[in-house]
Design an enzyme around this catalytic site. Structure first.
Site, mmCIF file in Angstrom:
data_model
loop_
_atom_site.group_PDB
_atom_site.id
_atom_site.type_symbol
_atom_site.label_atom_id
_atom_site.label_comp_id
_atom_site.label_asym_id
_atom_site.label_seq_id
_atom_site.Cartn_x
_atom_site.Cartn_y
_atom_site.Cartn_z
ATOM 1 N N ASP A 330 74.999 96.808 -21.905
ATOM 2 C CA ASP A 330 74.778 98.243 -22.040
ATOM 3 C C ASP A 330 73.837 98.756 -20.954
ATOM 4 O O ASP A 330 72.894 98.072 -20.544
ATOM 5 C CB ASP A 330 74.174 98.535 -23.419
ATOM 6 C CG ASP A 330 73.866 100.004 -23.611
ATOM 7 O OD1 ASP A 330 74.820 100.788 -23.730
ATOM 8 O OD2 ASP A 330 72.670 100.367 -23.610
ATOM 9 N N GLU A 384 78.708 98.123 -18.390
ATOM 10 C CA GLU A 384 78.800 99.563 -18.585
ATOM 11 C C GLU A 384 78.066 100.226 -17.418
ATOM 12 O O GLU A 384 76.856 100.420 -17.449
ATOM 13 C CB GLU A 384 78.164 99.987 -19.914
ATOM 14 C CG GLU A 384 78.405 101.467 -20.210
ATOM 15 C CD GLU A 384 77.294 102.122 -21.012
ATOM 16 O OE1 GLU A 384 77.558 103.166 -21.624
ATOM 17 O OE2 GLU A 384 76.163 101.604 -21.006
#
Length: 671
Positions: A330, A384
């Site tokens: 993330d 990401e």
């Protein structure tokens, strides 16, 4: 695992002016690894901090260690001390490198005991949860978190092996355990196993991505403000129950990845790492650099060996302890740049090499990928990253980060901009096709229409953007509504186009395959602590009197076709047609021809499309009655290509009748 057919960074002529920096990054990665291992051990041997720090029962006694270089005294307090500070539970300063430790007899501490650290530092003191604690629980009345001893008499015994890397490509079902249930509550690991896992198997996805597994004090953070990096969230159940869920996924042949949040940490002090030893800079940068204003959280100092030890050990821990098959990293963009990616458009290559890259964070990502693939060669790692940093998917030895995949974040932005801001008759087919197929030659990408990001509070799901309030009144089978018709048609076409053109993988967020309405909003003060929007309304999908099941049935048929023909991962699409005036797109994958008519009003008869020579049959039709369509195309007819010379080239064409807002997949029967 990286596709051997991918290009090298050096093959990109646009990177030639920056090859010196790329080579320097490769040298820095090597330098950091040698600094960590001392040349005396492998990276996977180094990444075992979780077996040294924290609470462990070995050789008939308990041992505990904590790294806290600024501490002047430290005590274990808990149920076993009646929450008093006792001399016999004082930790001793150990190796001179900031490590405190203690050994205790076996009978001192019991399974499920609650405990904390009482830490003193120059000018202050505080109660803290150990950095490496493996379980943290929240008191229902006080809402205070404590570490909890987890040493059951019977350890969980794994029953099923990790599956091999998904054949063809990962088809990822992104999900959240807590909001997976129909009831307005927090769902559990075992409820997910019983009620949700069978749905995913039936739908044909081969990989599950779990959000919010690492413990976080505020449920409304969606799991992205992590406090206890080695503890699975106790909201959803026990560590054994999480293992049972992962085991069940493996039994079903599904790979299981989780969100790994190493981009930042919650700023909470009693629950998290912030000011654990009284300083702001133990795990994080000091001053403004250690605080993420947009996220209200703390930012790791990736230049510290002890921080890398913590994070690399964490990356290994979830593979070892819970048999996860990989990670979605993330917030990679925030990690990569000193400016966190805020206010930067990344319009040219210079934005990647203008001195804004945090080379320590870059090195950490590269070493983390190297470690993960050493421990689990078949592991899946996904970045990401919205910036498109060159090298994310390239080999570490070339100066890359070694990710298997990057999220193709431009695709959902394109779909939502088209649906929100641009009239249907003005949609740009070239831009759409570019966003669906664009990726660097040295990387693999995961394509998607929408993830959880698009539907968080303040946004809407894609179907809700298309239909809005009409979903409340006109989703019954007998309802006739042009807005709903448009929304259903474009929802199916967007998924067919995105999955069909996806180069390397595909992702869908839980419930969006059947057009889940509205948005996601977790319980918070602003909504009266309601669970109304932090759940999934499966009854909508299951009700045969509503139109939601048409979308789910179409998605299931699409995933089966994509999987059976190994469409994704078979090389890039073969371009066949873009017609801006007609709003038509066509491309080929394997033995399948994808034809999409985005025209809002015009159907076309005898429409010529380039195709590989042969006889075709209709394999999937978004306008079929079983998918809520208008049944305007005969399902059993065959289509024969014919030769054509346009004066310059010999071509093969197939003529089609294709209705407005309709997409076909045609299968070639002979070559």
């Amino acid at each position: 695992m990286r596709d051997p057919k991918l290009a090298r960074l050096a093959d990109d002529p646009w990177l030639e002016p920056y090859m010196g920096q790329i080579q320097q990054r490769a040298k820095h990665i090597q330098f950091v690894e040698e600094r960590l291992t001392g040349g005396k051990m492998s990276l996977d041997e180094f990444a075992n901090g979780h077996e040294y720090f924290g609470l462990h029962f070995r050789d008939g006694k308990w041992s505990f260690r904590e790294w806290a270089p600024n501490a002047t005294a430290m005590y274990l307090i808990g149920d076993f001390t009646n929450w008093q500070q006792l001399d016999e539970f004082a930790l001793h300063y150990g190796d001179g490198h900031g490590v405190w430790e203690i050994e205790l007899p076996a009978e001192t501490i019991e399974h499920l005991d609650l405990y904390k650290l009482k830490i003193y530092w120059p000018g202050g003191e505080g109660e803290r949860l150990p950095a490496y604690c493996r379980r943290a629980v929240q008191d229902e009345e006080t809402h205070i978190f404590s570490a909890q001893v987890w040493k059951p008499e019977k350890q969980y015994v794994w029953k099923f092996k990790n599956p091999a890397k998904p054949v063809g490509a990962p088809l990822i079902y992104e999900s959240h355990v807590g909001m997976a249930q129909e009831e307005a509550k927090i769902g559990s690991y075992l409820e997910y196993k019983e009620k949700i896992l069978p749905r995913i198997v039936e739908m044909g996805y081969n990989t599950i991505q779990f959000m919010g597994i690492m413990e976080h004090p505020y449920y409304g953070s969606f799991g992205y403000h992590v406090s206890n990096f080695f503890a699975s969230s106790s909201r959803f159940g026990t560590p054994a129950e999480l293992k049972e869920l992962v085991d069940a996924c493996h039994e079903a042949g599904l790979a299981v990845i989780m969100d790994l949040v190493h981009s930042h940490a919650v700023k909470n002090e009693e629950e998290g790492l912030s000011r654990l030893d009284g300083t702001h800079y133990q795990y994080f940068h000091d001053g403004d650099r250690g605080y993420h204003e947009a996220w209200d959280s703390r930012c790791f100092d990736y230049g510290k060996p002890e921080v890398l030890h913590f994070l690399l050990s964490n990356a290994r821990y979830w593979l070892d302890e819970f048999n996860f098959d990989g990670y979605r990293f993330d917030g990679v963009t925030s990690m990569l740049y000193h400016h966190r990616g805020l206010g930067t458009s990344f319009g040219d290559y210079g934005n990647y090499f203008d001195g804004s890259c945090d080379v320590d964070a870059y090195a950490y990502l590269a070493l983390s990928n190297k470690l993960i693939h050493q421990v689990r060669p078949d592991a899946i790692t996904v970045a990401e990253d919205v910036s498109g940093m060159p090298g994310l998917g390239a080999l570490v030895a070339e100066g890359g980060c070694g990710f298997d995949y990057r999220l193709a974040m431009g695709a959902p932005d394109c779909w939502f901009k088209l649906s929100n801001d641009i009239p249907d008759e003005e949609w740009n087919m070239s831009w759409l096709y570019h966003e669906l197929t664009s990726h660097r030659a040295d990387e693999q990408v995961i394509s998607y229409v929408e993830s959880h990001d698009q539907a968080l509070v303040g946004g809407k799901t894609f179907i809700f953007e298309l239909i809005d309030k009409e979903m409340y009144y006109n989703m019954h089978l007998d309802a006739q509504n042009l807005v709903v018709d448009r929304g259903l048609a474009l929802h199916k076409m967007a998924r067919l186009a995105t999955a069909g053109a996806a180069g390397h993988g595909y992702l869908n967020f839980m419930g969006n395959e059947f057009g889940h309405p509205e948005w996601i909003d977790f319980p918070r003060e602003g909504n009266g602590w309601s669970y109304q929007y932090a759940r999934r309304q499966w009854n909508l999908r299951d009700d045969p009197s509503l139109k939601f099941h048409f979308l789910a049935d179409f998605d299931q048929a699409l995933m089966k076709l994509i999987r059976d023909h190994q469409v994704i991962g078979s090389g890039d699409p073969t371009f066949r047609l873009i017609n801006e005036a007609d709003k038509m797109i066509a491309f080929e994958r394997q033995d399948l021809l994808f034809v999409l008519n985005f025209n809002p009003t015009k159907s076309f008869t005898d429409y010529s499309v380039d195709a590989s020579p042969g006889t075709y049959k209709l394999a999937l039709n978004s306008d079929a009655p079983e998918f809520g369509g208008h049944d305007l195309v005969q399902t059993d007819q065959e289509y024969q290509t014919f030769p054509f010379n346009d004066g310059e080239n010999d071509r093969n064409l197939v003529n089609l009748y294709i209705p407005a807002r309709c997409a076909f997949i045609l299968q070639r029967m002979n070559n």
